[in-house]
Design a protein around this motif. Structure first.
Motif, PDB file in Angstrom:
ATOM      1  N   GLY A 130       0.787  -1.234   0.000  1.00  0.00           N
ATOM      2  CA  GLY A 130       0.000   0.000   0.000  1.00  0.00           C
ATOM      3  C   GLY A 130       0.812   1.275   0.000  1.00  0.00           C
TER       4      GLY A 130
ATOM      5  N   ARG B 155       0.489   3.205  -3.378  1.00  0.00           N
ATOM      6  CA  ARG B 155      -0.760   3.968  -3.520  1.00  0.00           C
ATOM      7  C   ARG B 155      -0.717   5.215  -2.639  1.00  0.00           C
ATOM      8  NH1 ARG B 155      -2.725  -0.910  -3.964  1.00  0.00           N
ATOM      9  NH2 ARG B 155      -3.069  -1.182  -1.743  1.00  0.00           N
ATOM     10  N   ARG B 156      -0.135   5.051  -1.455  1.00  0.00           N
ATOM     11  CA  ARG B 156      -0.061   6.196  -0.545  1.00  0.00           C
ATOM     12  C   ARG B 156       0.801   7.307  -1.149  1.00  0.00           C
ATOM     13  NH1 ARG B 156       0.304   5.578   5.935  1.00  0.00           N
ATOM     14  NH2 ARG B 156      -0.922   7.420   6.308  1.00  0.00           N
TER      15      ARG B 156
ATOM     16  N   LEU C  15       1.102   7.884  -4.207  1.00  0.00           N
ATOM     17  CA  LEU C  15       0.361   8.489  -5.314  1.00  0.00           C
ATOM     18  C   LEU C  15      -0.739   9.431  -4.838  1.00  0.00           C
ATOM     19  CD1 LEU C  15       0.249   5.347  -7.611  1.00  0.00           C
ATOM     20  CD2 LEU C  15       1.578   7.416  -7.979  1.00  0.00           C
ATOM     21  N   THR C  16      -1.040   9.405  -3.525  1.00  0.00           N
ATOM     22  CA  THR C  16      -1.990  10.395  -2.994  1.00  0.00           C
ATOM     23  C   THR C  16      -1.259  11.687  -2.610  1.00  0.00           C
ATOM     24  OG1 THR C  16      -1.791   9.650  -0.701  1.00  0.00           O
ATOM     25  CG2 THR C  16      -3.472   8.576  -2.060  1.00  0.00           C
TER      26      THR C  16
ATOM     27  N   HIS D 110      -0.927   2.227 -13.673  1.00  0.00           N
ATOM     28  CA  HIS D 110      -1.361   3.173 -12.642  1.00  0.00           C
ATOM     29  C   HIS D 110      -2.684   3.818 -13.031  1.00  0.00           C
ATOM     30  CE1 HIS D 110      -1.754   6.541 -10.031  1.00  0.00           C
ATOM     31  NE2 HIS D 110      -1.537   7.391 -11.020  1.00  0.00           N
TER      32      HIS D 110
ATOM     33  N   ARG E 145      -4.966   2.624 -14.821  1.00  0.00           N
ATOM     34  CA  ARG E 145      -6.054   1.643 -14.674  1.00  0.00           C
ATOM     35  C   ARG E 145      -6.338   1.329 -13.207  1.00  0.00           C
ATOM     36  NH1 ARG E 145      -3.284  -1.820 -18.267  1.00  0.00           N
ATOM     37  NH2 ARG E 145      -3.188  -3.329 -16.567  1.00  0.00           N
ATOM     38  N   GLY E 146      -5.545   1.923 -12.325  1.00  0.00           N
ATOM     39  CA  GLY E 146      -5.714   1.653 -10.899  1.00  0.00           C
ATOM     40  C   GLY E 146      -5.170   0.296 -10.506  1.00  0.00           C
TER      41      GLY E 146
END
Lengths: 416, 317
Positions: A249, A252-253, A255-256, A411, A413-414
């Motif tokens: 994770g 993803r973090r 990318l926030t 990325h 496409r999630g």
């Protein structure tokens, strides 16, 4: 740029905090190189380190020819290659053959000198040590060459052989005229043979090459392949961190935070490249210090290193942009690395491959990587290595571009 | 619209939709979070909470609808909007190989902090979650509860004005949970807008100023806890477990004035009662009917009963 630097430094700190994985990757080529070094008794090109032929001789003849043979080990040049020991009986010879790791037992039969000088056929007996593989064959070949030369010598001596034998037996020395005639006869025979023997059609030129650069150096040939394999393993295991971060994770973090996916991916590629570059430096240094490999001038070595590192990193980036999990990447990376090493000629010359595999071999990153390093280890410079560098640059560019593009798409496409 | 013109509320979500393939995960969700407010998204696993948070934090782009952060679009490269937002994901997204302080320093740097400001922020964040004494310990060696606290601290280190918390208390002990809830409350008191997702009803009731109950990607109801309770009714809720038959219970409820059958499935049933008298009548009828009951409870109306009423099923972990 600052974000890329922060992300890269974070990865390097993590590697430093837990370097076990990296060290394991580096240990593989070093251990393999060390094993080869031990297996081949040091550097392949060092003639001084060639193994000594240990041979036992049972002289049942006690004649002049046999004495000439057994006296060969007294020659200082021969003594460096040959460890010849006399035994008194066949039983002693067989026992020592078993117990003392001699390659063979040569039996000079009774009446050997007499028969040879009388130009009668005679046999030499060679008992090879079955526990050894290479040296008994060497002993056999030397015995065959010896037989050939003795046969030629006996034929040159011709009818004078019997008289020579008598002289060696201690008789006939009072006949000065006879001895003079014998010497004259022998001289004439040798002169008659002159046109046949001299000048030799093939001459062996012996020159003193610069230390550590002459001849075929097996380690210098094999170690670059090990280096390339080690770099590929390192890049694959390091790039796996991208999917590890995705799984836990942290990716993803990131990318926030206020930064783009391209920065995150580029930072990962950069951190992997730095670790692979460190691995390259360590392996090259190990090759120099442990195996005495000369890598040539710094410029070509640095350029080769940079492109090999970028190509290996690009390969890993492309690989991990296509697989779904870190485990898949590790498994596929391992298989591809071994496949590239085999087809690229890491373990054996490319010429040994079937002809239809040759074009396939040209597609292998390993071939160009260790090919460039081998050229440097053999003393090649910019000119010799430039073709390999161009191919490596192309591979690095294409793989990295595709890898970053595919990861960027994932990325969006999630899926990262 | 600019990335952040500072004119709008901290968070405005309008009719957002998102699908994974053919599965619609979020279907027209709308809500707004004001500064200093804790807004809860309450729903079971798979309700669309995390997908909604992913769209807000910019990880996913809505197929339709709009997410505005301080009046600016959340999707795309609106770095300024993201810099004011703190995200605490459901998973513990930390680096095990680094210490607690190193983790905070890294995330702080990513949000533009440096030098003395970074050191101060790290110190404050560690203090907020009570990890000052463990600052130099590797995260891998911390307990699950402490990791959760650090996970929260990472979302707070840069002092965000909007905090997105995706089930931040999953799988931790009550003490660590209380600590986290306390920190979240303090953030809201300090003016931070908080979006809090959970599937723990008690937790949501306890901490949220306003709530939206979501299921299958839709908002079923929204309002303050009091407003939502009123949707169920003022009277108590009767829950029973045993041999239950929907038709029989429906008929039974029909015989009791002021009683309605909320749900009946898997051996459990729930009734809403208008008042205490209606509740007494229902209980009497149940015993007279001779039903084989294993358990019978009378409860005040709560979010659980609302969820039952709205979805016909219980909200479980």
């Amino acid at each position: 740029m600052r974000a890329i630097l922060i992300l890269t430094l974070k990865d390097l700190r993590r590697r430093l905090a837990d370097p076990a994985g990296l060290l394991l990757n580096l240990a593989i080529p070093l251990v393999m190189g060390a094993m080869m070094y031990l297996a081949f008794g040091g550097r392949g090109g060092d003639t001084n380190a060639a193994p000594v032929l240990r041979i036992l001789v049972l002289d049942l003849d006690q004649g002049p020819v046999a004495r000439a043979i057994t006296g060969a080990s007294g020659n200082p040049e021969a003594a460096r290659r040959l460890d010849m020991r006399l035994v008194q009986s066949r039983e002693e010879g067989l026992r020592r053959l078993r117990e003392e790791e001699f390659a063979a037992l040569l039996v000079l039969p009774e009446g050997f000198s007499k028969a040879l000088l009388d130009r009668r056929q005679v046999e030499l007996e060679l008992l090879k040590n079955p526990a050894q593989t290479v040296m008994p064959i060497v002993a056999q070949q030397i015995t065959e060459v010896l037989s050939l030369y003795l046969s030629i010598g006996a034929r040159i001596v011709g009818d004078d052989g019997a008289r020579i034998r008598v002289l060696f037996e201690g008789e006939g020395w009072t006949d000065a005229a006879g001895i003079a005639a014998l010497i004259t006869s022998l001289r004439d025979r040798v002169i008659d043979m002159r046109d046949l023997l001299f000048p030799p059609l093939i001459e062996v030129e012996k020159t003193s090459a610069k230390k550590d650069t002459g001849g075929f150096d097996l380690i210098a040939w094999l170690f670059p392949g090990m280096v390339m394999m080690g770099l590929l393993f390192t890049s694959v295991s390091q790039m796996g961190d991208l999917l590890r971060e995705s799984q836990q994770g942290t990716l993803r973090r990131q990318l926030t935070a206020p930064l783009g996916a391209a920065q995150v991916v580029m930072a990962k590629v950069l951190s992997v490249a730095i670790v692979v570059a460190i691995a390259f430096c360590l392996l090259v240094a190990a090759g120099r210090l442990a195996f005495r490999i000369h890598w040539g001038a710094l410029g070509p070595l640095a350029a080769t290193g940079a492109l090999v590192v970028l190509a290996a990193t690009g390969f890993a980036a492309l690989l991990f942009s296509l697989v779904r999990t870190e485990r898949q990447g590790d498994a596929l990376g391992g298989i591809l690395t071994m496949l590239m090493s085999l087809l690229g000629g890491t373990f054996f010359p490319i010429e040994a491959l079937p002809a239809w595999m040759e074009p396939l071999s040209k597609l292998m990153l390993s071939r160009w990587g260790h090919g460039a390093l081998r050229i440097l280890a053999e003393g090649g410079g910019w000119e010799a290595v430039s073709g390999h560098l161009a191919v490596l640059a192309g591979i690095a560019l294409v793989c990295t571009a595709l890898g970053v593009a595919f990861l960027g798409r994932r990325h969006l496409r999630g899926a990262l | 619209m600019t990335a952040n013109d500072g004119k709008g509320p901290p968070l405005r979500v309008g009719e957002v939709r998102f699908s994974y393939g053919k599965t619609r995960a979020v279907d027209g969700v709308s809500f707004e979070v004001a500064a200093g407010e804790i807004f809860g998204l309450l729903g079971p696993n798979g309700a669309g909470k995390t997908t909604t948070i992913s769209m807000i934090s910019g990880l996913l782009t809505p197929e339709s609808g709009q997410v505005l952060i301080f009046g600016g679009e959340a999707s795309g490269a609106s770095g300024a909007a993201r810099a004011r937002m703190g995200v605490v994901p459901q998973e513990v997204a930390l680096y095990d190989e680094l210490s607690a302080a190193e983790n905070l320093r890294f995330w702080g740097q990513l949000y533009g902090l440096r030098g003395a400001a970074l050191q101060d922020a790290v110190r404050q964040a560690l203090g907020l979650v009570g990890l000052t004494d463990r600052r130099n310990e590797k995260v891998g060696k911390l307990s699950g509860g402490l990791k959760r606290r650090l996970n929260l601290a990472v979302g707070l280190v840069h002092g965000p004005a909007l905090l997105l918390l995706d089930e931040p208390t999953v799988g931790i002990d009550p003490q660590a949970r209380l600590h986290i809830l306390e920190v979240v409350r303090d953030q809201a008191k300090a003016g931070c807008a908080v979006l809090y997702t959970s599937h723990y009803l008690e937790e949501a009731e306890q901490i949220c100023d306003r709530l939206a109950i979501v299921d299958h990607g839709r908002v079923l109801a929204a309002g303050t806890v009091a407003e939502l309770r009123r949707l169920v009714g003022e009277g108590p809720v009767v829950q029973l477990r045993g041999e239950v038959d929907a038709d029989r219970l429906k008929a039974l409820a029909g015989r009791c004035p002021g009683v309605g059958l909320l749900s009946c499935a898997d051996g459990t049933a729930s009734f809403s009662a208008r008042d205490a008298a209606a509740c007494s009548g229902l209980v009497r009828e149940l015993f007279q009917a001779g039903l084989k009951l294993e358990d019978l409870r009378v409860q005040e109306p709560n979010l659980q009963s609302l969820f039952l009423k709205l979805t016909g099923r219980e909200l479980r972990d």
